[in-house]
Design a protein around this motif. Structure first.
Motif, PDB file in Angstrom:
ATOM      1  N   LEU A  64      30.039  17.733  60.999  1.00 19.84           N
ATOM      2  CA  LEU A  64      29.388  18.734  60.159  1.00 19.84           C
ATOM      3  C   LEU A  64      30.353  19.069  59.043  1.00 19.84           C
ATOM      4  CD1 LEU A  64      27.183  20.951  59.672  1.00 19.84           C
ATOM      5  CD2 LEU A  64      28.575  22.419  61.126  1.00 19.84           C
ATOM      6  N   THR A  65      29.892  19.002  57.798  1.00 16.89           N
ATOM      7  CA  THR A  65      30.758  19.328  56.663  1.00 16.89           C
ATOM      8  C   THR A  65      30.620  20.805  56.325  1.00 16.89           C
ATOM      9  OG1 THR A  65      29.096  18.852  54.978  1.00 16.89           O
ATOM     10  CG2 THR A  65      30.459  17.009  55.718  1.00 16.89           C
ATOM     11  N   GLY A  66      31.523  21.270  55.489  1.00 11.80           N
ATOM     12  CA  GLY A  66      31.480  22.655  55.049  1.00 11.80           C
ATOM     13  C   GLY A  66      30.247  22.967  54.229  1.00 11.80           C
ATOM     14  N   GLY A  67      29.672  21.980  53.589  1.00  9.49           N
ATOM     15  CA  GLY A  67      28.460  22.166  52.788  1.00  9.49           C
ATOM     16  C   GLY A  67      27.186  22.092  53.604  1.00  9.49           C
ATOM     17  N   GLY A  68      27.288  21.810  54.895  1.00  9.99           N
ATOM     18  CA  GLY A  68      26.110  21.781  55.752  1.00  9.99           C
ATOM     19  C   GLY A  68      25.546  20.402  56.015  1.00  9.99           C
ATOM     20  N   LEU A  69      26.194  19.354  55.534  1.00  9.99           N
ATOM     21  CA  LEU A  69      25.713  18.002  55.792  1.00  9.99           C
ATOM     22  C   LEU A  69      26.113  17.571  57.197  1.00  9.99           C
ATOM     23  CD1 LEU A  69      26.662  16.250  52.440  1.00  9.99           C
ATOM     24  CD2 LEU A  69      24.437  17.120  53.115  1.00  9.99           C
ATOM     25  N   VAL A  70      25.184  16.939  57.889  1.00  6.87           N
ATOM     26  CA  VAL A  70      25.446  16.427  59.235  1.00  6.87           C
ATOM     27  C   VAL A  70      25.278  14.920  59.191  1.00  6.87           C
ATOM     28  CG1 VAL A  70      24.709  16.452  61.644  1.00  6.87           C
ATOM     29  CG2 VAL A  70      24.594  18.539  60.297  1.00  6.87           C
ATOM     30  N   GLY A  71      26.276  14.196  59.680  1.00  7.04           N
ATOM     31  CA  GLY A  71      26.193  12.742  59.653  1.00  7.04           C
ATOM     32  C   GLY A  71      27.220  12.115  60.573  1.00  7.04           C
ATOM     33  N   ARG A  72      27.242  10.796  60.523  1.00  6.52           N
ATOM     34  CA  ARG A  72      28.152  10.009  61.360  1.00  6.52           C
ATOM     35  C   ARG A  72      29.167   9.325  60.449  1.00  6.52           C
ATOM     36  NH1 ARG A  72      24.690   7.073  64.799  1.00  6.52           N
ATOM     37  NH2 ARG A  72      24.890   8.933  66.021  1.00  6.52           N
TER      38      ARG A  72
END
Length: 112
Positions: A64-72
């Motif tokens: 999870l990034t600080g900007g709210g992106l969720v990925g692998r």
């Protein structure tokens, strides 16, 4: 003299208590301890945990990034300051490692 003005008499200034400097030193030490335990120590602990998180990142981790992106994580760049995160099968973004705020448990992306 006058009916409405009373005579003014000089007063001596109150003398300080002996050992007054010791009270100031004790108060400064108390404020230093409060600053250390309430502000500095928790911040240093969070910084240490974040450094350990950045060092433990590996390919395939779900983040999870600080900007709210969720990925692998699909690739860690050669200079190791940037990672490439796959948001889905076709979209990839490059972010700095410092922008990653959490490593999610395996299978989080499938449950979204």
């Amino acid at each position: 003299m006058s009916l409405f003005i009373s005579n003014a008499y000089a007063q001596t200034a109150p003398t300080g208590q002996p050992g007054g400097g010791l009270d100031m030193i004790i108060m400064l030490v108390a404020f230093g301890l409060i600053f250390y335990f309430l502000i500095y120590r928790p911040q240093a602990k969070r910084l240490k945990e974040h450094k350990n998180l950045m060092a433990a990142l590996a390919k395939g981790d779900e983040v999870l990034t600080g900007g709210g992106l969720v990925g692998r994580i699909s690739k860690i760049a050669d200079d190791k300051d940037f990672v490439i995160i796959a948001l889905n099968d076709t979209t990839e973004v490059t972010v700095q490692k410092g922008a990653i705020s959490a490593v999610l448990p395996k299978g989080t992306l499938k449950s979204l």
